[in-house]
Enzyme design. Structure first.
Site, mmCIF file in Angstrom:
data_model
loop_
_atom_site.group_PDB
_atom_site.id
_atom_site.type_symbol
_atom_site.label_atom_id
_atom_site.label_comp_id
_atom_site.label_asym_id
_atom_site.label_seq_id
_atom_site.Cartn_x
_atom_site.Cartn_y
_atom_site.Cartn_z
ATOM 1 N N CYS A 79 -4.666 -1.583 -1.652
ATOM 2 C CA CYS A 79 -4.844 -0.155 -1.936
ATOM 3 C C CYS A 79 -5.816 -0.035 -3.104
ATOM 4 C CB CYS A 79 -3.475 0.419 -2.299
ATOM 5 S SG CYS A 79 -3.505 2.083 -2.950
ATOM 6 N N CYS B 99 -11.074 3.460 0.091
ATOM 7 C CA CYS B 99 -9.634 3.621 0.300
ATOM 8 C C CYS B 99 -9.328 2.829 1.558
ATOM 9 C CB CYS B 99 -9.294 5.098 0.489
ATOM 10 S SG CYS B 99 -7.636 5.399 1.155
ATOM 11 N N TYR C 216 -0.793 8.153 -2.817
ATOM 12 C CA TYR C 216 -0.938 7.666 -4.189
ATOM 13 C C TYR C 216 -2.105 8.371 -4.893
ATOM 14 C CZ TYR C 216 2.177 3.535 -3.884
ATOM 15 O OH TYR C 216 3.245 2.683 -3.801
ATOM 16 N N GLY C 217 -2.999 8.920 -4.091
ATOM 17 C CA GLY C 217 -4.250 9.437 -4.636
ATOM 18 C C GLY C 217 -4.117 10.621 -5.565
ATOM 19 N N ASP D 79 0.881 -1.176 0.000
ATOM 20 C CA ASP D 79 0.000 0.000 0.000
ATOM 21 C C ASP D 79 0.916 1.222 0.000
ATOM 22 O OD1 ASP D 79 -2.379 1.622 0.315
ATOM 23 O OD2 ASP D 79 -1.894 1.847 2.435
ATOM 24 N N SER D 80 0.344 2.394 -0.196
ATOM 25 C CA SER D 80 1.146 3.612 -0.117
ATOM 26 C C SER D 80 1.631 3.856 1.312
ATOM 27 C CB SER D 80 0.307 4.810 -0.561
ATOM 28 O OG SER D 80 -0.827 4.915 0.276
HETATM 29 N N1 DGL Z 1 -4.763 3.401 0.883
HETATM 30 C C1 DGL Z 1 -4.847 3.781 -0.459
HETATM 31 C C2 DGL Z 1 -6.117 3.448 -1.167
HETATM 32 O O1 DGL Z 1 -6.749 2.466 -0.797
HETATM 33 C C3 DGL Z 1 -4.086 4.985 -0.965
HETATM 34 C C4 DGL Z 1 -4.148 6.270 -0.209
HETATM 35 C C5 DGL Z 1 -3.200 7.284 -0.809
HETATM 36 O O2 DGL Z 1 -1.989 7.037 -0.731
HETATM 37 O O3 DGL Z 1 -3.659 8.268 -1.400
HETATM 38 O O4 DGL Z 1 -6.519 4.099 -2.091
#
Ligand code: DGL
Length: 276
Positions: free
Chosen positions: A78, A187, A47-48, A15-16
């Site tokens: 993620c 998320c 990551y978003g 995950d991020s």
């Molecule tokens: N936990 C992640 C997801 O399910 C990413 C959150 C992020 O890094 O923006 O989208």
């Protein structure tokens, strides 16, 4: 559950950051005799706000690390990475079982009594073609309200209450304005603060977390059956944790969300080496 040498199967998870711990805690409570290698790419969180091309390269790099370290299955914990990259990962490694996490449009549309569903997710997930496809295939007659939540995963990751409380207030107001009776936690960071969100939304709004379904899929692919709930038969997941950014922050999150004192090891994996 075990290979020919009777070693427990090893699940590689990325995950991020620590959002994937919301899946790992279900895995821990539902499986026995499993090893997990968790890779938090917290140097590059969030990551978003990343484009698909970047996410694809990064997901391939992280997958390579997990496979080199013996993962039998890769869990993309993620929603952002899954919606943007899992098809490319499956094409590149056709023999590797991948499990992803996607917004639960199907269960939400089934559960909603007023046919109004809100999806909260990162901006990248909200903009993904895969989310549009899930809505086309599974929304049925439910109206789907898309609620991007920039900054929310970040604030949860940093456990930054000064930023988090007003963000949760604003998010709850936006969700209530849609009149949805069912909200998809799109998320993996969001289930970690689901209780705080639920307090703000009230008892009539149902939150959808796909973690139990994801864990059932992992168990199925590894040929495992859910363990007996008898404590003498349970064995906690043997966990190893790596991260690309601040390891102390991950240690604090492990303690907070999993109540484990496992220490995270830093792995130098800069973007410059992200070649596929
Ligand atoms: N936990 C992640 C997801 O399910 C990413 C959150 C992020 O890094 O923006 O989208």
């Amino acid at each position: 559950m075990t290979d020919g040498l009777r070693r427990p199967a090893r699940v590689g998870i990325f995950d991020s950051g620590t959002g994937g711990l919301s899946i790992l805690r279900h895995l821990d409570s539902q499986t026995s005799g499993l090893r997990a290698l968790y890779l938090a790419d917290n140097r590059y969180l969030p990551y978003g706000d990343k484009p698909t091309s970047w996410l694809e390269r990064r997901a391939a790099t992280l997958t390579s690390v997990l496979l080199e370290r013996g993962a039998d299955l890769v869990l993309v914990a993620c929603n952002t990475a899954t919606t943007h990259t899992i098809a490319a990962l499956r094409t590149r490694w056709p023999d590797v079982p991948f499990v992803g996490v996607e917004p639960g449009i199907k269960p939400a549309a089934r559960l909603s009594r007023n046919h109004n569903v809100a999806v909260m997710a990162t901006p990248a997930t909200i903009q993904s073609q895969r989310l549009r496809q899930l809505i086309d295939e599974h929304a049925g007659d439910a109206e789907i309200h898309l609620v991007p939540c920039p900054g929310l995963a970040d604030a949860i990751e940093r456990a930054d209450d000064v930023a988090l409380s007003p963000l949760l207030d604003q998010t709850a107001q936006r969700l209530l304005a849609t009149r949805a009776d069912t909200v998809v936690l799109g998320c993996t960071h969001y289930p970690l603060i689901a209780d705080r969100l639920a307090e703000r939304l009230g008892p009539k709004v149902h939150l959808i977390d796909t973690a139990p379904a994801v864990v059932r899929r992992v168990q199925h692919l590894l040929g495992m059956t859910p363990h007996s709930r008898t404590p003498t038969h349970t064995e906690p997941v043997q966990l190893q944790v790596l991260c690309t950014g601040d390891a102390a922050q991950i240690d604090r999150a492990l303690l907070r969300w999993l109540d484990t004192a496992v220490h995270c090891t830093h792995l130098d994996l800069p973007e410059a080496t992200t070649s596929t």
